[in-house]
Scaffold this motif. Sequence first.
Motif, short mmCIF file in Angstrom:
data_model
loop_
_atom_site.label_atom_id
_atom_site.label_comp_id
_atom_site.label_asym_id
_atom_site.label_seq_id
_atom_site.Cartn_x
_atom_site.Cartn_y
_atom_site.Cartn_z
N ALA A 100 31.19 20.28 -30.85
CA ALA A 100 31.96 20.66 -29.67
C ALA A 100 31.37 20.07 -28.40
O ALA A 100 32.10 19.67 -27.48
N ARG A 101 30.07 19.96 -28.35
CA ARG A 101 29.41 19.43 -27.15
C ARG A 101 29.61 17.93 -26.99
O ARG A 101 29.55 17.40 -25.87
N ARG A 160 36.45 31.32 -33.58
CA ARG A 160 37.27 31.37 -34.80
C ARG A 160 36.84 30.30 -35.79
O ARG A 160 36.75 30.54 -36.99
N GLY A 161 36.58 29.08 -35.28
CA GLY A 161 36.09 28.03 -36.16
C GLY A 161 34.72 28.36 -36.73
O GLY A 161 34.41 28.00 -37.88
N LEU A 162 33.90 29.06 -35.95
CA LEU A 162 32.58 29.46 -36.45
C LEU A 162 32.71 30.46 -37.60
O LEU A 162 31.99 30.37 -38.60
N VAL A 163 33.65 31.39 -37.47
CA VAL A 163 33.89 32.34 -38.55
C VAL A 163 34.47 31.64 -39.77
O VAL A 163 34.09 31.92 -40.92
N ALA A 164 35.41 30.70 -39.54
CA ALA A 164 36.01 29.97 -40.66
C ALA A 164 35.01 29.07 -41.37
O ALA A 164 35.23 28.69 -42.53
N SER A 165 33.92 28.71 -40.70
CA SER A 165 32.93 27.84 -41.34
C SER A 165 32.26 28.51 -42.52
O SER A 165 31.73 27.83 -43.40
N TYR A 166 32.28 29.86 -42.55
CA TYR A 166 31.68 30.56 -43.69
C TYR A 166 32.51 30.38 -44.96
O TYR A 166 31.99 30.60 -46.06
N TRP A 259 41.60 19.61 -31.19
CA TRP A 259 40.51 19.37 -32.15
C TRP A 259 39.90 20.69 -32.64
O TRP A 259 39.59 20.82 -33.82
N LEU A 260 39.74 21.66 -31.73
CA LEU A 260 39.20 22.95 -32.15
C LEU A 260 40.11 23.66 -33.14
O LEU A 260 39.66 24.22 -34.15
N ILE A 261 41.43 23.59 -32.89
CA ILE A 261 42.37 24.28 -33.77
C ILE A 261 42.45 23.61 -35.14
O ILE A 261 42.46 24.27 -36.19
N SER A 262 42.47 22.27 -35.14
CA SER A 262 42.61 21.55 -36.40
C SER A 262 41.28 21.42 -37.14
O SER A 262 41.25 21.29 -38.36
#
Length: 263
Positions: A100-101, A160-166, A259-262
């Motif tokens: 993200a950075r 949300r992406g961080l949670v989905a990474s699990y 990009w964050l959503i996809s």
Amino acid sequence: MTALVAGALAGPHEALAPKAAIGAFVLFCRIGACLMLAPGFSNAQIPAQVRLFVALAVTLTLTPLLLERVPGAVFGDDPIFTLKVIAVESLVGGMIGFLARVFYLALEALAVGAATMLGFSNPFGFQVEGDEAMAPLATLISLAAIALLFAADLHWELLRGLVASYDVIPVGADFNARLALKQIADALGESFRLSLRIASPYVIYALVVNLALALVNRLTPQVQVFFVAMPFVAAGGLLLLYFTIKPAIDAFVSGFGAWLISG
């Protein structure tokens, strides 16, 4: 009798407390590493204690949702496996935050280039995200992009992406260096294309103006054309900036949000 009943009731809770604490710490390794590098959350202008408390608050908020994702082997007696899980979780969280950075690093780099092209380079500026000085125009663009990150609720998409990474990289899995490098390369390419598309008006303006000044200087070598034309170049840059700054920032936020959503 009362003491025996109280001890029997407190037994399961006392046995569950260490597991919950270890599970929350494992979750904190990924979440804290992500927020340590994520744009906005890792701003150097925010005190370290505040950033730490934000990471702890986010971790404790997500712990009831993610605690069941922590495998039982983490709570075992094998310290080597526990240390491996902590290291892998920190690497995965750091990779997510760095991805993200990258977009904001690319925006800052091209914003500095745009400021130089428009004639607004100034060594006495300050940088929002780092320790090196930046031109005030680049600081304005970077600060606006970071503010819109929270105004457009994109930080929720990051979480949300961080949670989905699990689901993609479960706790206890090995760190896939090839996948991480591929993700970083894709993010670098996407961020560069997005930032270059935003900075393209300033690049074209700099090319046209400098070519025109070079031709005029060639025709009239007795006159210091670049010195005389500096106020006019700055005025044209301000006029161009007036018409392009809003759609440029909107395009960046839209591209970053997509990009964050996809991703």
